[in-house]
Design an enzyme around this catalytic site. Structure first.
Site, PDB file in Angstrom:
ATOM      1  N   ASP A  78       4.385   2.923   4.091  1.00 18.55           N
ATOM      2  CA  ASP A  78       3.215   3.700   3.689  1.00 18.55           C
ATOM      3  C   ASP A  78       1.935   2.882   3.863  1.00 18.55           C
ATOM      4  OD1 ASP A  78       1.916   5.994   1.960  1.00 18.55           O
ATOM      5  OD2 ASP A  78       1.273   4.119   1.027  1.00 18.55           O
ATOM      6  N   TYR A 104      -6.864   1.501   3.595  1.00 14.39           N
ATOM      7  CA  TYR A 104      -6.320   0.168   3.326  1.00 14.39           C
ATOM      8  C   TYR A 104      -6.768  -0.830   4.393  1.00 14.39           C
ATOM      9  CZ  TYR A 104      -3.003   2.850   0.404  1.00 14.39           C
ATOM     10  OH  TYR A 104      -2.421   3.701  -0.492  1.00 14.39           O
ATOM     11  N   LYS A 117      -2.588   8.002   5.542  1.00 12.10           N
ATOM     12  CA  LYS A 117      -3.444   8.968   4.849  1.00 12.10           C
ATOM     13  C   LYS A 117      -4.845   8.986   5.450  1.00 12.10           C
ATOM     14  CE  LYS A 117      -2.029   6.682   0.888  1.00 12.10           C
ATOM     15  NZ  LYS A 117      -0.847   6.022   1.404  1.00 12.10           N
ATOM     16  N   HIS A 124      -5.910  11.896   1.614  1.00 18.19           N
ATOM     17  CA  HIS A 124      -5.849  10.800   0.639  1.00 18.19           C
ATOM     18  C   HIS A 124      -6.463  11.168  -0.712  1.00 18.19           C
ATOM     19  CE1 HIS A 124      -5.831   6.112   0.338  1.00 18.19           C
ATOM     20  NE2 HIS A 124      -5.482   6.667  -0.797  1.00 18.19           N
TER      21      HIS A 124
END
Length: 284
Positions: free
Chosen positions: A46, A51, A76, A106
């Protein structure tokens, strides 16, 4: 070798129930963690635009030597990209792959309907195998269900023994949606990890408290993605398939529910999310 558990999504796609999360990991950390996880038998990874480690995750997948189809890759879309026609293509490019197994919205911030439409288009074009939502409330999921052409398969949200979300899970079950837990270990809350029931069951099964909690999730039907950069923790977080909690033990853990969340979204936060642009183009 550990035996993975799978859940079937509402479109027939099979998804591994135990994976690795890469939230708050730098590119180097994410690459090392994902490589270690894949080596230890994990098949679910994931990540997210926000990120800023998608390139590193892509590198780790290649370095693993596994065939692409053996890995279930989840990422996401961030609100800043919901209205960008090429958001999915750019995400694929960063990940170095020609399809994503599961793509999520997200945050319910900004023009998330436009974001959902982008995902539906990518799904119809075969660039994405399944789509879903992250951090949405029951009401917001209802809104998506009322307008969607492709039904969301999953909700990724905060779930752990202190916040078990029974009503939300009941609603999702009716809609044939699966729940996926981030913070599955309660954001590292010592109080949760030190609950006597986990120590007792850990002793019985020769497992750590964290392993007992993760096993509880799997038996509750929750997909888990604990994040870690510690190779030993990564290994242990997947060593969950050689024991099973009894019905009575599951009930004792259920009794710990306090509806206690560590993260609560506010309109101010969602407004900030909509304005924040992650530096995805500067990824290493």
């Amino acid at each position: 070798m550990s035996q993975q558990m799978y859940v079937e999504l509402n479109n027939g796609v099979e998804m591994p129930m135990a994976g690795i999360g890469t939230f708050l990991l730098s590119p180097d950390e994410a690459q090392a963690s994902v490589e270690a996880a894949l080596k230890n038998g994990y098949r679910l990874v994931d990540t997210a635009n926000a990120y800023v480690n998608e390139k590193a995750v892509g590198r780790a997948m290649k370095a693993s030597g596994l065939e692409r189809k053996e890995i279930f890759l989840e990422t996401k879309l961030w609100p800043a990209f919901y209205e960008q026609e090429d958001a999915v293509e750019k995400t694929l490019e960063r990940l170095g792959t020609d399809y994503i197994d599961l793509l999520l919205i997200h945050q319910p911030a900004g023009n998330y309907i436009a974001g959902y439409r982008l995902m539906e288009k990518a799904y119809k074009e075969g660039k994405v195998r399944a789509i879903g939502l992250s951090n949405f409330t029951k009401e917001q999921i209802g809104e998506i269900l009322s307008i969607c052409e492709v039904k969301p398969t999953i909700l990724q949200t905060e779930v752990h023994p202190y916040s078990q979300e029974p009503e939300l899970k009941e609603f999702l079950k009716k809609e044939h949606m699966v729940i996926q837990a981030w913070y599955p270990l309660g954001h590292g809350d010592k109080a949760l990890l030190e609950e006597p029931v986990f120590a007792e069951l850990g002793k019985k099964y020769h497992k750590s408290s964290a392993q007992v909690i993760l096993r509880w999730h799997l038996q509750s039907g929750n997909v888990v993605i604990p994040g870690s950069k510690n190779p030993e923790h990564i290994k242990n977080n997947f060593d969950l398939f050689d024991f099973e909690l009894t019905g009575e033990e599951m009930e004792r853990i259920q009794a710990l529910n306090q509806n206690k969340r560590y993260y609560t979204s506010t309109p101010e936060m969602l407004k900030r999310y909509a304005e924040m642009v992650p530096p995805v183009d500067e990824q290493k």
